[in-house]
Design a protein around this motif. Structure first.
Motif, PDB file in Angstrom:
ATOM      1  N   SER A 189       0.834  -1.193   0.000  1.00 37.51           N
ATOM      2  CA  SER A 189       0.000   0.000   0.000  1.00 37.51           C
ATOM      3  C   SER A 189       0.868   1.243   0.000  1.00 37.51           C
ATOM      4  CB  SER A 189      -0.902   0.019   1.244  1.00 37.51           C
ATOM      5  OG  SER A 189      -1.665  -1.150   1.346  1.00 37.51           O
ATOM      6  N   GLY A 190       0.262   2.365  -0.396  1.00 38.20           N
ATOM      7  CA  GLY A 190       0.883   3.662  -0.261  1.00 38.20           C
ATOM      8  C   GLY A 190       0.280   4.389   0.924  1.00 38.20           C
ATOM      9  N   GLY A 191       0.170   5.705   0.827  1.00 40.13           N
ATOM     10  CA  GLY A 191      -0.380   6.474   1.928  1.00 40.13           C
ATOM     11  C   GLY A 191       0.708   7.016   2.837  1.00 40.13           C
ATOM     12  N   THR A 192       0.283   7.554   3.969  1.00 36.27           N
ATOM     13  CA  THR A 192       1.205   8.164   4.916  1.00 36.27           C
ATOM     14  C   THR A 192       1.590   7.185   6.011  1.00 36.27           C
ATOM     15  OG1 THR A 192       0.423  10.420   4.533  1.00 36.27           O
ATOM     16  CG2 THR A 192       1.418   9.978   6.681  1.00 36.27           C
ATOM     17  N   ALA A 193       2.855   7.209   6.384  1.00 42.96           N
ATOM     18  CA  ALA A 193       3.335   6.467   7.554  1.00 42.96           C
ATOM     19  C   ALA A 193       3.398   7.450   8.711  1.00 42.96           C
ATOM     20  CB  ALA A 193       4.706   5.861   7.290  1.00 42.96           C
ATOM     21  N   VAL A 194       2.595   7.215   9.741  1.00 39.02           N
ATOM     22  CA  VAL A 194       2.614   8.105  10.891  1.00 39.02           C
ATOM     23  C   VAL A 194       3.673   7.625  11.879  1.00 39.02           C
ATOM     24  CG1 VAL A 194       0.202   8.775  10.626  1.00 39.02           C
ATOM     25  CG2 VAL A 194       0.783   6.866  12.131  1.00 39.02           C
ATOM     26  N   THR A 195       4.352   8.584  12.485  1.00 40.99           N
ATOM     27  CA  THR A 195       5.354   8.303  13.498  1.00 40.99           C
ATOM     28  C   THR A 195       4.820   8.762  14.846  1.00 40.99           C
ATOM     29  OG1 THR A 195       7.160   8.621  11.921  1.00 40.99           O
ATOM     30  CG2 THR A 195       7.719   8.758  14.255  1.00 40.99           C
ATOM     31  N   VAL A 196       4.899   7.884  15.837  1.00 42.55           N
ATOM     32  CA  VAL A 196       4.436   8.204  17.182  1.00 42.55           C
ATOM     33  C   VAL A 196       5.517   7.823  18.190  1.00 42.55           C
ATOM     34  CG1 VAL A 196       1.979   7.949  16.618  1.00 42.55           C
ATOM     35  CG2 VAL A 196       3.288   5.954  17.381  1.00 42.55           C
ATOM     36  N   SER A 197       5.464   8.430  19.348  1.00 39.84           N
ATOM     37  CA  SER A 197       6.372   8.052  20.427  1.00 39.84           C
ATOM     38  C   SER A 197       5.766   6.991  21.326  1.00 39.84           C
ATOM     39  CB  SER A 197       6.753   9.284  21.265  1.00 39.84           C
ATOM     40  OG  SER A 197       7.501  10.199  20.489  1.00 39.84           O
ATOM     41  N   THR A 198       4.441   6.862  21.294  1.00 39.38           N
ATOM     42  CA  THR A 198       3.727   5.829  22.050  1.00 39.38           C
ATOM     43  C   THR A 198       2.873   5.048  21.070  1.00 39.38           C
ATOM     44  OG1 THR A 198       3.637   7.242  24.014  1.00 39.38           O
ATOM     45  CG2 THR A 198       2.124   5.370  23.932  1.00 39.38           C
TER      46      THR A 198
END
Length: 277
Positions: A189-198
């Motif tokens: 898939s494409g789309g956005t990869a979100v980055t989180v600290s938790t």
């Protein structure tokens, strides 16, 4: 990069073939991800790739990536001037030890030895967008929890006017890699990869992330950190994720880490062909 004590010039004769073009830096969080990528890249990985495990979370990812890029830039400058690499560079490089067999050099943005940085590893997939065991090649990396809580809800740093929480991936390379993965019969898939600290552990948090980032496909803890460091050096960046679990209620029994690592390994073999062709 794995530069040992002694001068870089001592090693040029035996490694000259590795210096003709910029290399690719691949940054993972942990050794299990790094090892899967190295298996996929195969025996010739060292000719063009350096793979490091920089640690978990955006801060470790950014610091490890920046250290590796700065180290390579300094080594390239030393070579350009025919000088010995300073001994302190070995110490500065710290834990960012890679698969490369020797020194790195070449030219690209800001005298870096690298032409591309890739954040790679396993992560969560948003249901209906990236199934467990599939792959995500992101169009962008977004720090989804970088901002401020207000009485009216979350405001990103973009909305606050303090900078940007988004780094775009190299669109051409991302599209080409997805195409080749699909041609190989892999789910991607494409789309956005979100980055989180938790890491997300509830349906409510997953829904909130989708409200903030409507095209979110994958969740990880390092992509934005890697991307920010690459951006500081003027380098293009990609994020590749093997999906080990669904983003939402935390259910360790449903995680398929081995399947995600296997997908990452297969994707890395195709990545090598895409990048080097």
């Amino acid at each position: 990069m794995n530069i040992t004590k002694g001068t870089i010039s001592d090693k040029v004769a035996s490694t000259a073939g590795l210096w003709a073009s910029p290399r690719i830096l691949i940054v993972t969080a942990v050794d299990a991800e790094k090892d899967a990528i190295l298996r996929g890249l195969g025996n010739d990985a060292a000719t063009q790739f350096d793979v490091i495990a920089a640690g978990v979370g955006p801060a470790s990812a950014a610091a490890g990536t920046a250290a590796a890029l700065a180290f390579a830039s300094a080594a390239a400058r030393e070579l350009a001037h025919g000088m010995a690499a300073p001994e302190e560079l070995d110490a500065a490089h710290g834990t960012a030890a890679s698969s490369g067999p020797g020194p790195v050099a070449g030219t690209c943005a800001r005298s870096s030895a690298y032409g591309l940085v890739i954040s790679a590893g396993i992560g969560g997939g948003f249901p209906g967008r990236a199934d467990v065991g599939s792959l995500v090649v992101a169009d962008a990396m977004v720090a989804a929890d970088l901002g401020s809580q207000t009485p009216d809800g979350f405001l990103s740093v973009d909305e606050l006017g303090f900078g940007s929480s988004r780094v775009a991936a190299d669109a051409v390379l991302a599209a080409r890699l997805r195409h080749e993965l699909q041609r190989a019969g892999l789910a991607v898939s494409g789309g956005t990869a979100v980055t989180v600290s938790t890491a997300t552990g509830t349906a409510q948090t997953a829904a909130e992330l989708l409200r903030r980032v409507p095209d979110a496909a994958a969740e990880g803890m390092e992509g934005f950190g890697v991307a920010t460091a690459a951006q500081q050096f003027g380098l293009p960046v990609l994020e590749l994720r093997g999906i080990s679990n669904a983003v939402g209620p935390r259910d360790r029994d449903a995680w398929r880490i081995k399947d995600a690592l296997d997908a990452l390994q297969v994707a890395s073999s195709i990545l090598r062909e895409v990048i080097t062709s």
